[in-house]
Write a protein that holds these residues in place. Structure first.
Motif, short mmCIF file in Angstrom:
data_model
loop_
_atom_site.label_atom_id
_atom_site.label_comp_id
_atom_site.label_asym_id
_atom_site.label_seq_id
_atom_site.Cartn_x
_atom_site.Cartn_y
_atom_site.Cartn_z
N ARG A 578 1.08 -1.03 0.15
CA ARG A 578 0.16 -0.35 0.07
C ARG A 578 0.43 1.44 -0.25
NH1 ARG A 578 -5.49 2.43 1.67
NH2 ARG A 578 -4.36 3.85 2.83
N LEU A 582 -0.35 7.32 1.69
CA LEU A 582 -2.01 7.14 2.44
C LEU A 582 -1.83 7.09 3.39
CD1 LEU A 582 -3.22 4.90 -0.65
CD2 LEU A 582 -3.92 7.47 -0.94
N GLU A 620 -9.34 3.92 -2.04
CA GLU A 620 -8.44 5.15 -1.88
C GLU A 620 -7.39 4.36 -2.58
OE1 GLU A 620 -8.19 6.94 2.76
OE2 GLU A 620 -7.09 5.15 2.56
N VAL A 621 -7.11 3.46 -2.65
CA VAL A 621 -5.81 2.12 -3.60
C VAL A 621 -6.27 2.74 -5.17
CG1 VAL A 621 -3.98 1.28 -4.36
CG2 VAL A 621 -5.10 1.13 -1.39
N ARG A 625 -3.73 5.77 -8.26
CA ARG A 625 -3.71 4.64 -9.01
C ARG A 625 -4.70 5.61 -10.17
NH1 ARG A 625 0.68 2.38 -6.64
NH2 ARG A 625 0.33 1.27 -5.50
N ARG A 681 -9.01 -0.56 -12.90
CA ARG A 681 -9.49 -0.13 -11.72
C ARG A 681 -10.42 -0.08 -11.46
NH1 ARG A 681 -4.11 -0.37 -9.51
NH2 ARG A 681 -2.66 -0.33 -10.60
#
Length: 716
Positions: A578, A582, A620-621, A625, A681
């Motif tokens: 991760r 963040l 969030e990821v 991305r 994604r």
């Protein structure tokens, strides 16, 4: 002093007001004059036609039933004057829309010509009596018998110059000029040919000159030339009718919509010519002649003024059904009459013969009309009138299709056979950015594209030929086409989603095991030995504390650097799982860090975010991305000066927008790895994305990420 300063200003304002009122009045007068000219132009031909029609009717009413004039000009002149009046009214409608429309002026002139011919016939019937003739009778007779020979030419001229008011270009323009020249020569022969005693059964009073303006041509020549001239006039009209059909087939767009009306009128004209040839009744022939001349003018007026007022294809099909039905019923009646004449001519009265003839007609009309309607519509328009059968057949075909390409080919075949279209191309965009196509037939010169919409997104297109009667689609046909394509897209998307799901499951398993193997290798080969070394050195330092404190201190110092390397390895492992930004800065802070890095590279990036609250880790990821991929594309390809990142939390989704003012994306450009990764994604979380090039320029990337399932997973 104050009054002195205000006075010039007041005079200036008053002068400006007078000039403004003057200019306004001038514009009002100009518009009023323009409207007056428009009214005059629009009303001159209808007014002339109606006036001459009224005179012809009044003369016909007071004309005796018998007399040399009636014998010399059989038939009332008012129907011809009525034809001219209708032409004039049609001309007024056309010119009311556009007074520069050349066809409207020609149509108005033809209407005046027909009205004069009808008025001349009425006057000849009324003015030639047993013992006297009225003034100007020879002029009227000359116009009727000689100038009236050009009436067929006016009909051919109308058909040839529609809708522009000029002869067509190309091959049909040459044919049209030759046709009109031949018809003009035929009319000129009628003008110059003497009577040569052809009118011998009518006792004419003194003063009637049948040979006014004629030349002393040989009788033998006239007997051959006049029938040939009549034949050439008839053939000229037929050639003009054929040119309408040919030009309609080669037309497109608005011209095709206009010519479609005239093509329908030509079909009706052909039917009237065919049916009137079976009848010897003068009323039938006169009525057919009236419709033959009036109907094209009305159809052409509608074609110019409002071609989409009604679906003309339905009128055309109804005309074909009625025509075939009429021909069949007339043939049946003729056969019945012939059979009665051979077998029962002496045993049946006239009423019984009529009853025997009408009974089969009544019995055959309904069933025959229904069957002919279905047959003709199927022959002309394909299978589109049986939508349930078409959809059911396609569904059955799609069930038996294993490959997406095979299913798409089945759709193209179904569309082509359903609508009777020679060329169909179906294009569907795959989820991975590639495009699947299926084609049936050879691509013509003119085609049109219809978008395929699936869940409010354009996922492909249908390419159809433009020319041809079958290529015309009503709203019902377009709905049927949408249903057919929707089935195909649903089947293809379902197949692609199933394949993508299986592929994602396999990739997920492979990625999970690869990640486990990598972590195991890093722990076993890197972190494990490092920690074992730490333990060994700690034990060595413990043993040296009592015996050699200085060596123990050096060992501990060396061990401190080694532990820092181990911590760095741990951080590297965590970073791979991760992005640490963040956790260190939060989502908005991490994106701001990305924006600052882009600013160093030459593009100023602004980050805007509402109060996002607590977001699931997966979201969030994904946002990090997606934004990172979009900013990378901007830095590599967009040549943008500014860009913006905007995050908006909605009740169930998180909207991510990345916009720039760069060069945008070329329409023919294929989706690259970055755009495909961006879509994947968003799709991994059940969301969707789009990449647009707004009219103002630049590129706009949007992604909608659902929060409901992710939130449930987080809370659990």
């Amino acid at each position: 002093m104050r009054f002195h300063l205000d006075a010039p200003a007041g005079r200036a304002r008053n002068g400006f007001g007078r000039r403004r009122r003057f200019l306004h009045n001038e514009r009002v007068r100009a518009l009023s004059g323009d409207r007056s000219r428009q009214v005059v132009v629009t009303g001159v031909f209808p007014l002339l036609g109606l006036v001459m029609l009224g005179l012809a009717i009044a003369i016909d009413v007071v004309t005796p039933a018998t007399g040399p004039g009636v014998d010399l000009a059989p038939g009332f002149g008012s129907p011809y004057a009525a034809t001219g009046a209708i032409f004039g009214l049609c001309s007024g409608v056309v010119l009311a829309q556009n007074r520069r429309q050349a066809f409207g002026w020609v149509l108005g002139g033809i209407g005046v010509f027909w009205s004069l011919d009808g008025l001349a016939q009425s006057y000849v019937r009324f003015g030639i009596r047993q013992d006297e003739v009225l003034a100007g009778i020879n002029l009227a007779l000359w116009f009727l018998n000689r100038i009236g020979a050009f009436l067929p030419m006016t009909l051919a001229l109308m058909l040839l110059i529609f809708p522009t008011g000029a002869l067509p270009t190309g091959r049909w323009g040459t044919i049209g000029r030759a046709t009109l020249a031949t018809m003009a020569l035929a009319g000129l022969l009628a003008v110059l040919a003497p009577a040569n005693g052809r009118v011998t059964d009518v006792a004419l009073p003194p003063g009637v000159d049948l040979d006014a303006g004629s030349l002393p041509l040989p009788v033998a020549l006239i007997e051959v030339a006049l029938p040939a001239a009549v034949l050439m006039s008839v053939l000229g009209v037929l050639v003009a009718m054929a040119s309408v059909v040919a030009r309609y087939r080669a037309s497109a767009g608005l011209e095709r919509d206009r010519l479609r009306w005239l093509a329908w009128a030509v079909v009706v004209m052909a039917v009237l010519i065919s049916l009137s040839s079976f009848s010897d009744l003068s009323a039938v022939r006169d009525g057919s002649l009236f419709l033959l001349t009036v109907l094209p003018a009305i159809a052409m007026t509608i074609g110019i003024v409002k071609p989409q007022v009604v679906p003309v294809v339905d009128l055309l099909l109804g005309t074909l059904v009625f025509s075939v039905l009429a021909v069949v019923l007339v043939a049946v009646d003729l056969l019945i009459v012939a059979a009665i004449d051979l077998a029962l001519a002496d045993s049946l009265s006239q009423k019984q013969v009529v009853l025997v003839v009408l009974l089969p007609t009544v019995l055959l009309y309904g069933p025959l009309r229904m069957r002919l309607s279905v047959l003709i519509r199927r022959l002309v328009l394909g299978e589109r009138d049986a939508p349930y059968d078409v959809v059911a057949n396609l569904a059955s075909t799609l069930e038996r299709s294993d490959e997406p390409a095979e299913a798409l080919a089945a759709v193209a075949e179904s569309v082509a056979s359903t609508f009777g279209i020679g060329y169909v191309r179906v294009e569907v965009d795959r989820l991975d950015g590639e495009r699947m196509t299926a084609t049936r037939g050879t691509r013509p010169h003119a085609v049109r594209e219809l978008p395929i919409i699936y869940r409010d997104q354009e996922v492909g297109r249908v390419v159809l030929q433009v020319r041809g009667l079958r290529s015309w689609l009503s709203s019902r046909d377009e709905q049927l086409l949408a249903d057919l394509v929707r089935q195909a897209v649903t089947a293809l998307r379902t197949s692609q989603l199933a394949a993508a799901l299986q592929d994602n499951r396999e990739r997920l398993v492979v990625a999970r095991e690869e990640e486990r193997r990598r972590i195991r290798r890093d722990l076993h080969d890197g972190l494990g030995p490092s920690l074992s070394g730490v333990v060994y050195q700690l034990e060595s330092a413990r043993l040296l504390v009592a015996k050699d404190p200085v060596a123990a201190r050096e060992t501990i110092e060396t061990l401190s650097g080694h532990v820092q390397d181990v911590v760095a390895d741990v951080r590297r492992l965590v970073h791979d799982l991760r992005p640490p930004a963040l956790d260190d800065r939060g989502l908005v802070g991490a994106l701001t860090q990305l924006a600052e890095r882009m600013g160093v590279e030459g593009t100023a990036v602004r980050v805007e975010a509402d109060d996002l609250g607590s977001l699931p880790a997966a979201v969030e990821v994904a946002v990090f991305r997606i934004v990172g991929e979009a900013l990378t594309n901007i830095g590599r390809h967009a040549a943008a000066e500014t860009a913006s990142v905007r995050l908006v939390r909605e009740p169930a989704t998180l909207l991510v927008e990345v916009a720039d003012d760069g060069v945008g994306i070329a329409p023919e450009a294929q989706a690259g790895v970055g755009l495909i990764s961006l879509r994947e994604r968003a799709a991994e979380l059940g969301g969707r994305s789009e990449v647009l090039c707004p009219p103002s320029g630049g590129t706009l990337v949007r992604a909608w990420l659902p929060l409901s399932y992710a939130s449930e997973a987080t809370s659990s």
